[in-house]
Design an enzyme around this catalytic site. Structure first.
Site, PDB file in Angstrom:
ATOM      1  N   VAL A 269      63.147  66.689-111.655  1.00  0.00           N
ATOM      2  CA  VAL A 269      61.755  66.756-111.196  1.00  0.00           C
ATOM      3  C   VAL A 269      61.054  67.999-111.755  1.00  0.00           C
ATOM      4  O   VAL A 269      59.908  67.936-112.208  1.00  0.00           O
ATOM      5  CB  VAL A 269      61.682  66.721-109.650  1.00  0.00           C
ATOM      6  CG1 VAL A 269      60.232  66.808-109.188  1.00  0.00           C
ATOM      7  CG2 VAL A 269      62.332  65.450-109.121  1.00  0.00           C
TER       8      VAL A 269
ATOM      9  N   LYS B  46      63.131  66.868 -98.597  1.00  0.00           N
ATOM     10  CA  LYS B  46      63.045  66.195 -97.278  1.00  0.00           C
ATOM     11  C   LYS B  46      64.132  66.667 -96.326  1.00  0.00           C
ATOM     12  O   LYS B  46      63.906  66.746 -95.115  1.00  0.00           O
ATOM     13  CB  LYS B  46      63.083  64.672 -97.411  1.00  0.00           C
ATOM     14  CG  LYS B  46      64.135  64.133 -98.340  1.00  0.00           C
ATOM     15  CD  LYS B  46      63.523  63.858 -99.669  1.00  0.00           C
ATOM     16  CE  LYS B  46      64.564  63.804-100.767  1.00  0.00           C
ATOM     17  NZ  LYS B  46      63.943  63.743-102.086  1.00  0.00           N
TER      18      LYS B  46
ATOM     19  N   GLU C 272      54.200  66.167-100.380  1.00  0.00           N
ATOM     20  CA  GLU C 272      54.029  64.752-100.754  1.00  0.00           C
ATOM     21  C   GLU C 272      55.262  64.213-101.475  1.00  0.00           C
ATOM     22  O   GLU C 272      55.652  63.052-101.285  1.00  0.00           O
ATOM     23  CB  GLU C 272      52.788  64.616-101.659  1.00  0.00           C
ATOM     24  CG  GLU C 272      52.396  63.213-101.988  1.00  0.00           C
ATOM     25  CD  GLU C 272      52.017  62.412-100.753  1.00  0.00           C
ATOM     26  OE1 GLU C 272      50.924  62.603-100.232  1.00  0.00           O
ATOM     27  OE2 GLU C 272      52.841  61.580-100.297  1.00  0.00           O
TER      28      GLU C 272
ATOM     29  N   GLY D 274      58.729  59.393-103.442  1.00  0.00           N
ATOM     30  CA  GLY D 274      58.425  59.740-104.838  1.00  0.00           C
ATOM     31  C   GLY D 274      56.944  59.782-105.164  1.00  0.00           C
ATOM     32  O   GLY D 274      56.207  60.638-104.675  1.00  0.00           O
TER      33      GLY D 274
ATOM     34  N   GLU E 159      69.998  61.900-105.588  1.00  0.00           N
ATOM     35  CA  GLU E 159      69.979  63.309-105.197  1.00  0.00           C
ATOM     36  C   GLU E 159      71.134  64.030-105.872  1.00  0.00           C
ATOM     37  O   GLU E 159      72.105  63.395-106.321  1.00  0.00           O
ATOM     38  CB  GLU E 159      70.146  63.428-103.674  1.00  0.00           C
ATOM     39  CG  GLU E 159      69.022  62.841-102.871  1.00  0.00           C
ATOM     40  CD  GLU E 159      67.688  63.515-103.176  1.00  0.00           C
ATOM     41  OE1 GLU E 159      67.552  64.711-102.918  1.00  0.00           O
ATOM     42  OE2 GLU E 159      66.781  62.830-103.676  1.00  0.00           O
TER      43      GLU E 159
ATOM     44  N   LYS F  29      63.428  61.209 -94.680  1.00  0.00           N
ATOM     45  CA  LYS F  29      62.041  60.805 -94.957  1.00  0.00           C
ATOM     46  C   LYS F  29      61.434  60.134 -93.726  1.00  0.00           C
ATOM     47  O   LYS F  29      60.261  60.364 -93.395  1.00  0.00           O
ATOM     48  CB  LYS F  29      62.012  59.856 -96.153  1.00  0.00           C
ATOM     49  CG  LYS F  29      62.462  60.521 -97.459  1.00  0.00           C
ATOM     50  CD  LYS F  29      62.709  59.475 -98.543  1.00  0.00           C
ATOM     51  CE  LYS F  29      63.217  60.111 -99.829  1.00  0.00           C
ATOM     52  NZ  LYS F  29      63.721  59.136-100.791  1.00  0.00           N
TER      53      LYS F  29
ATOM     54  N   GLY G 273      62.642  59.409-109.418  1.00  0.00           N
ATOM     55  CA  GLY G 273      62.538  59.534-110.871  1.00  0.00           C
ATOM     56  C   GLY G 273      61.640  60.686-111.261  1.00  0.00           C
ATOM     57  O   GLY G 273      60.842  61.183-110.462  1.00  0.00           O
TER      58      GLY G 273
HETATM   59  N1  HSE Z   1      67.218  60.227-104.296  1.00  0.00           N
HETATM   60  C1  HSE Z   1      65.936  59.829-103.829  1.00  0.00           C
HETATM   61  C2  HSE Z   1      65.833  58.323-103.918  1.00  0.00           C
HETATM   62  C3  HSE Z   1      64.879  60.480-104.661  1.00  0.00           C
HETATM   63  O1  HSE Z   1      66.679  57.707-104.547  1.00  0.00           O
HETATM   64  O2  HSE Z   1      64.927  57.749-103.339  1.00  0.00           O
HETATM   65  C4  HSE Z   1      63.560  60.544-104.016  1.00  0.00           C
HETATM   66  O3  HSE Z   1      63.606  61.164-102.783  1.00  0.00           O
END
Ligand code: HSE
Length: 450
Positions: A26, A121, A145, A150, A206, A221, A319
């Site tokens: 990221v 998160k 955000e 994502g 992750e 989340k 991503g």
């Molecule tokens: N590892 C997380 C996913 C990335 O796959 O959704 C975004 O939080």
């Protein structure tokens, strides 16, 4: 004539320096996006926001990916204090993950009155209450955000667009990695391990992919969404979370035959008594439901507000570029906050407490897979226990050819009518004691959404 607007001690035309803590998938996406679209951003903000990355925290500068060639070596540091304290850094972006060093960095930035942007998160779900209290005390915002779904702007939606709604529910596919894995197992017949390796290679997972597959990334989340919507602190220890580690091709095939697809679903719902249901579990959802069409790394969050009614937010949930898109939007917001006080924008509780509904009191229908030793009477033994608990059975399946006299089955699948999870759990505890049962039964919710 209006006086020229100023950032805190900085003229509005000045360029703002960003300290980027973390330069993985990221972080390098943020670098690329700012380089690609920096002028566009400056133009869209009426010349008010010019952003440049002035420091980057990495573990080892020598190991920075060769693909990110244009980064001048002198911006790298291995010392997070040097990054936070650098006078050239106006805004701190935390993308290192975890809840220890990340906490220190965010707290130090707030104490230095530098706005924070984070995609973390886990940090906010576990320690957000402390950090948002500090944010309020220092009158310095945290923007997040990128922490949920994502590239989908769901945090702004809940904070701003839906601020006038009482939110009845969210149903979401909010982990891209697990959705990608389930999709590849379904469409390409991949094993769980092969599909996970692909998701890692694509930069979706992750740093610790356990969080993606055990349901906790989605749960973190969901906690952020629920806290924003319902305004009370939610202890992660009090919610029910199970992941996709136990999903087998058998389950996917059964789901398909029965008209369902398997998804890792987060369900957040406010009940009439004010209690809030929050759970993350592998679930069967009808093929006709719109969430069944969410494939690959895509996420979707269905929100039901009392005024807005049903809305669906869909997009790439993980991503490099989609997540960078959210970070960059937050950077612009952070830059604006330096020009004027925007007030507190986190999830500092606005009510002391709320009631989280115990998962034992939440109800759906179920699909349960039993690992059994095949012998006559197995079905009757399981059914007897369920009958004693007054749980209705709506289907029984085993994957054997009935015309083959030597066929033995291992998996026996039951579909149960709607009942509370607590009632199901008590019955399954008893079933697990039967000597024909070889391991803990695997439970999927059958969700009726909307
Ligand atoms: N590892 C997380 C996913 C990335 O796959 O959704 C975004 O939080």
């Amino acid at each position: 004539m209006a006086p020229p607007s100023t950032f805190r001690g900085v003229n509005s035309c000045s360029s703002l320096g960003i300290g980027l803590a973390g330069f993985g998938t990221v972080g390098s996406g943020v670098w690329n996006t700012l380089h690609r679209n920096g002028q566009l951003i400056t133009g869209r903000t009426g010349g008010g926001v010019t952003l440049h990355i002035s420091k980057i925290l990495v573990r080892d500068p020598a190991r920075v990916r060769a693909t990110v060639t244009e980064v001048p070596r002198e911006v790298f540091t291995t010392d997070w204090r040097a990054l936070v304290e650098d006078p050239a850094v106006d805004i701190v972006v935390e993308l290192i993950g975890g809840t220890t060093d990340a906490f220190e960095i965010v707290a130090a930035a707030l104490r230095a009155r530098k706005p924070v942007v984070t995609g973390n998160k886990a940090l906010l779900a576990e320690r957000g209450v402390e950090l948002f209290a500090l944010s309020k005390e220092m009158d310095t915002p945290i923007h997040f955000e990128a922490a949920v779904a994502g590239g989908i702007p769901i945090i702004r939606t809940v904070q701003d667009s839906f601020i006038g709604n009482r939110i009845h529910s969210f149903s979401g596919i909010i982990n891209g990695t697990s959705n990608y894995i389930l999709g590849r197992m379904t469409d390409a017949g991949l094993t769980f391990e092969a599909a996970l390796a692909e998701a890692q290679a694509l930069g979706y997972a992750e740093a610790d992919p356990a969080l993606d597959v055990n349901g906790w990334d989605a749960a973190h989340k969901a906690i952020l969404l629920a806290t924003l919507a319902y305004g009370f602190p939610i202890d992660p220890k009090e919610i029910h979370v199970s992941g996709i580690e136990q999903v087998r091709p058998t389950d996917i095939a059964f789901a398909k035959n029965l008209g369902y697809v398997v998804k890792l679903l987060a369900v957040i719902r406010e009940h009439a008594d004010g209690s809030v249901e929050l759970r993350v579990q592998p679930s069967f959802i009808a093929k006709s439901n719109i969430l069944a069409s969410v494939h690959g790394v895509f996420n979707a969050v269905a929100v039901h507000g009392d005024a807005a009614g049903e809305s669906l937010f869909y997009g790439r949930g993980a991503g490099q570029d989609p997540t960078a898109s959210s970070v960059v939007a937050d950077l612009v917001e952070a830059a604006r906050s330096l020009r004027q006080t925007t007030g507190h924008r986190g999830f500092l509780p606005y009510r002391e407490s709320g009631e989280l509904r115990p998962v034992s009191e939440t109800s759906t229908a179920y699909y349960v897979r039993f690992d059994v030793t095949d012998r006559p009477g197995v079905v009757a033994e399981i059914a007897t226990v369920l009958a004693a608990h007054r749980i209705g059975i709506s289907g029984i399946h085993s994957p054997v050819d009935p015309s083959d006299p030597d066929a033995e089955f291992k998996d026996m699948v039951f579909l149960f009518h709607t009942c509370s999870f607590g009632k199901l759990q008590s019955a399954l505890d008893e079933v697990a004691e039967l000597d024909c049962i070889n391991s803990t039964p695997v439970v999927f919710r059958i969700e009726t959404l909307g």
